[in-house]
Design an enzyme around this catalytic site. Structure first.
Site, PDB file in Angstrom:
ATOM      1  N   GLU A  44       0.835  -1.202   0.000  1.00  0.00           N
ATOM      2  CA  GLU A  44       0.000   0.000   0.000  1.00  0.00           C
ATOM      3  C   GLU A  44       0.878   1.263   0.000  1.00  0.00           C
ATOM      4  OE1 GLU A  44      -3.479   1.638   3.080  1.00  0.00           O
ATOM      5  OE2 GLU A  44      -2.103   0.053   3.685  1.00  0.00           O
ATOM      6  N   LYS A 111      -9.152   1.976  -1.908  1.00  0.00           N
ATOM      7  CA  LYS A 111      -9.422   1.323  -0.628  1.00  0.00           C
ATOM      8  C   LYS A 111     -10.838   1.647  -0.168  1.00  0.00           C
ATOM      9  CE  LYS A 111      -6.895   0.854   3.788  1.00  0.00           C
ATOM     10  NZ  LYS A 111      -5.664   1.303   4.485  1.00  0.00           N
ATOM     11  N   CYS A 163      -5.191  -3.632   2.967  1.00  0.00           N
ATOM     12  CA  CYS A 163      -4.937  -3.524   4.407  1.00  0.00           C
ATOM     13  C   CYS A 163      -6.223  -3.567   5.239  1.00  0.00           C
ATOM     14  CB  CYS A 163      -4.118  -2.267   4.696  1.00  0.00           C
ATOM     15  SG  CYS A 163      -3.237  -2.328   6.283  1.00  0.00           S
TER      16      CYS A 163
END
Length: 618
Positions: A44, A111, A163
């Site tokens: 990321e 995300k 994540c």
């Protein structure tokens, strides 16, 4: 489905080091190409670094990240590369993974869930993406798909959980990826290090591969990226509920590349898994790497430490020695010296002990209240690891300050009336001279405060709190005490023998008063137990009492007094925590208001809550 050669690349990035970050990426891509990798996933925000803070809010920063994404395109011929970066669309910034292949961008995946707890403040910079939503981004004159999408490579369908996406239970994107029949889920992460956290990730990755009916590939950032947060560079791969790969963590290298074939050939052994380390080993490896990165990224020449002979300063001295030992073991002496900008003045044939002496300068700053035991402890420890050892007395400085105040007050200072002031002036008098040594050496001054002292303010502002970095401020004193015994026996630091024989004491009162830390405060295990419930679990005083009265062998009135003391000292000392030197996040929680626990500087000090506890039946 064809066989696919997969790879993950952990990278040690630094905000605003555009060319350095880009070179790490290119080196990993080239190595992957040399190994005939088909699909390479980076972590990321791998282009910018995760710790860019409010730079993400600017217009130019995400734009420049896109410019470096464009620079990477020519290097993606014959390989698919997934890179992390911030992207701005319609005044909003998104945390994205870009998929590059054969010189083109196939799409951007933003995300969907943002990390907003503990050390993370992602909602300050980014906007979460909505599941199922698609749009496009104008990139280099072309309209590129942007949103919740999946991709295909050699008949294998793959998608992303970035994540925090993976930690959201039934709402996580992985279940929608399962419905879309993906074979592989990539999890590029910037997941901060904490002792014991690797095991939690293993469970997540293993259970996800079974629940989502897809192979699961996790790739994390590496190193002390921007000062406080540490990334361990973990790579995990699981399939059908079995963990198949786990790499060694906390490498000193700029990047690591881990590659293997998927599906795994049945005729070959599965990739090797490394053993999960103990918390002591994790702590040592993490702080060693963090000190290395802090040293080289700040372009400082070394470290200076006020070495008292006690537990805290001795811990830090050993951690610097471990930084040298582990760095040389991982990189070799020439590259280690090059990385810390000391290759021109340190002989690459030098021993670990000699190099430690070039990087660590210590000083024992005694007073008439100091003992021969702590002096001998400090001296023997410094000599055992090769650190430069200085000694001097600060009695003259303390006496000078004291005379001036006595003249101003028109009376003599006395221990019965002026205890705290007479203790603090000794700690403060040590600060200017050790800072002077650090300045002259162009070195980082290491602060020695631990988390237990930070809890209750058992530290002198502008004294032992002084420093450029506070390496152990995120761990408790009882952890430090047991770690020192472990370091002596397991790591072989025999110079800790005298340190481990001492009872912790500030040595600020006259010797006949026999000062010890635990008498000033409370037993350290009790302090840690209260702290865990009060700060980590955010419990009230009465809840803590009811929890601990069955667990600890203490009289109820004594336990109540310890809990009350903790909360009173905690409340009145928030201003100190606001001013502590930057520290590394190492445990499940810390008390640094800039990274984990915010508390008002001025408050009512739990008076009503403590009264409620006092009135509870015993």
């Amino acid at each position: 489905m064809s066989s696919l050669h997969l790879a993950g690349a952990t990278v040690n990035q630094t905000p605003l080091d555009w060319e350095g970050n880009f070179n790490h990426i290119l080196q990993a891509i080239q190595k992957a190409k040399d190994q005939s990798v088909d699909l390479l996933c980076f972590p990321e925000l791998s282009i910018t670094g995760y710790g860019s803070e409010d730079l993400f809010l600017s217009y130019w920063y995400p734009k420049k990240a896109l410019a470096y994404l464009k620079k990477a395109l020519p290097f993606t011929k014959g390989i698919t590369v997934c890179l992390g970066l911030p992207c701005r669309i319609n005044q909003k910034v998104y945390n994205c993974m870009a998929v590059l292949e054969n010189g083109k961008v196939l799409g951007f995946v933003p995300k969907q869930f943002l990390a907003i707890d503990g050390v993370h403040y992602e909602c300050r910079w980014f906007t979460p993406w909505k599941a199922g939503l698609m749009t496009s981004l104008d990139f280099d004159g072309a309209s590129v798909p942007f949103g919740d999408m999946i991709f295909e490579k050699k008949g294998l369908r793959y998608g992303f959980e970035i994540c925090e996406d993976a930690w959201r239970g039934d709402a996580r994107p992985g279940y929608r990826l399962k419905d879309r029949k993906v074979n592989l889920i990539l999890n590029p992460s910037a997941s901060h290090f904490a002792m014991g956290k690797s095991h939690q990730r293993e469970i997540l990755v293993t259970e996800s591969s079974e629940a989502l009916e897809a192979a699961y590939f996790y790739v994390n950032l590496l190193g002390n990226e921007s000062g406080r947060m540490i990334f361990d560079g973990e790579v995990l791969f699981a399939d059908k509920g079995e963990l198949l790969y786990k790499n060694p963590l906390l490498s000193f290298k700029d990047y690591q590349l881990i590659s293997f074939k998927y599906p795994l050939p049945k005729t070959l052994e599965t990739p090797e898994k490394t053993a999960t380390e103990s918390k002591n080993e994790e702590f040592t490896a993490a702080v060693s790497l963090a000190l290395f990165d802090y040293l080289r990224k700040s372009r400082s020449k070394g470290f200076v430490l006020s070495l008292s002979g006690g537990a805290d300063s001795s811990t830090i001295a050993i951690l610097v020695a471990e930084m040298v030992r582990r760095g040389i073991l991982c990189l070799g002496t020439p590259l280690f010296l090059e990385k810390i900008h000391r290759s021109s003045d340190i002989d690459p044939k030098s021993s670990v002990k000699d190099i430690t002496g070039k990087l660590l300068t210590t000083a024992y700053q005694g007073t008439k209240n100091s003992s021969a035991d702590t002096f001998n402890s400090a001296k023997s420890l410094a000599e055992s690891i090769g650190a430069v050892f200085n000694q001097w007395s600060i009695d003259e400085e303390v006496a000078s300050y004291t005379r001036k105040i006595e003249a101003a007050l028109g009376r003599k200072l006395e221990w019965e009336k002026d205890d705290i002031a007479l203790q603090n002036i000794q700690a403060r008098a040590r600060s200017p001279i050790i800072w002077m040594l650090a300045n002259i050496n162009n070195s980082l001054l290491l602060s020695t405060s631990n988390r237990s002292e930070g809890d209750v303010g058992y530290t002198t502002m502008d004294g032992d709190t002084s420093g450029s970095i506070s390496p152990i401020a995120a761990v408790s004193k009882d952890f430090i005490l047991q770690w020192l015994r472990w370091a002596e026996s397991t790591l072989g630091y025999e110079g800790l023998k005298e340190v481990n024989a001492l009872q912790p004491t500030a040595e600020l009162r006259p010797k006949e008063r026999k000062q010890t830390d635990e008498e000033d405060l409370m037993p350290y295990p009790v302090l840690t137990a209260i702290e865990q419930l009060a700060i980590k679990d955010k419990r009230s005083p009465i809840d803590i009492y009811l929890n601990l009265k069955e667990e600890l062998s203490l009289e109820p009135s004594i336990l109540k007094s310890y809990i009350a003391k903790f909360f009173r000292l905690w409340s009145r000392n928030q201003w100190k925590r606001e001013r502590l030197a930057p520290s590394f996040h190492l445990d499940e929680f810390n008390v640094d208001p800039k990274t984990w626990y915010r508390f008002p500087i001025l408050s009512g000090g739990y008076q009503e809550e403590l009264k409620e506890m006092e009135n509870t039946e015993e």
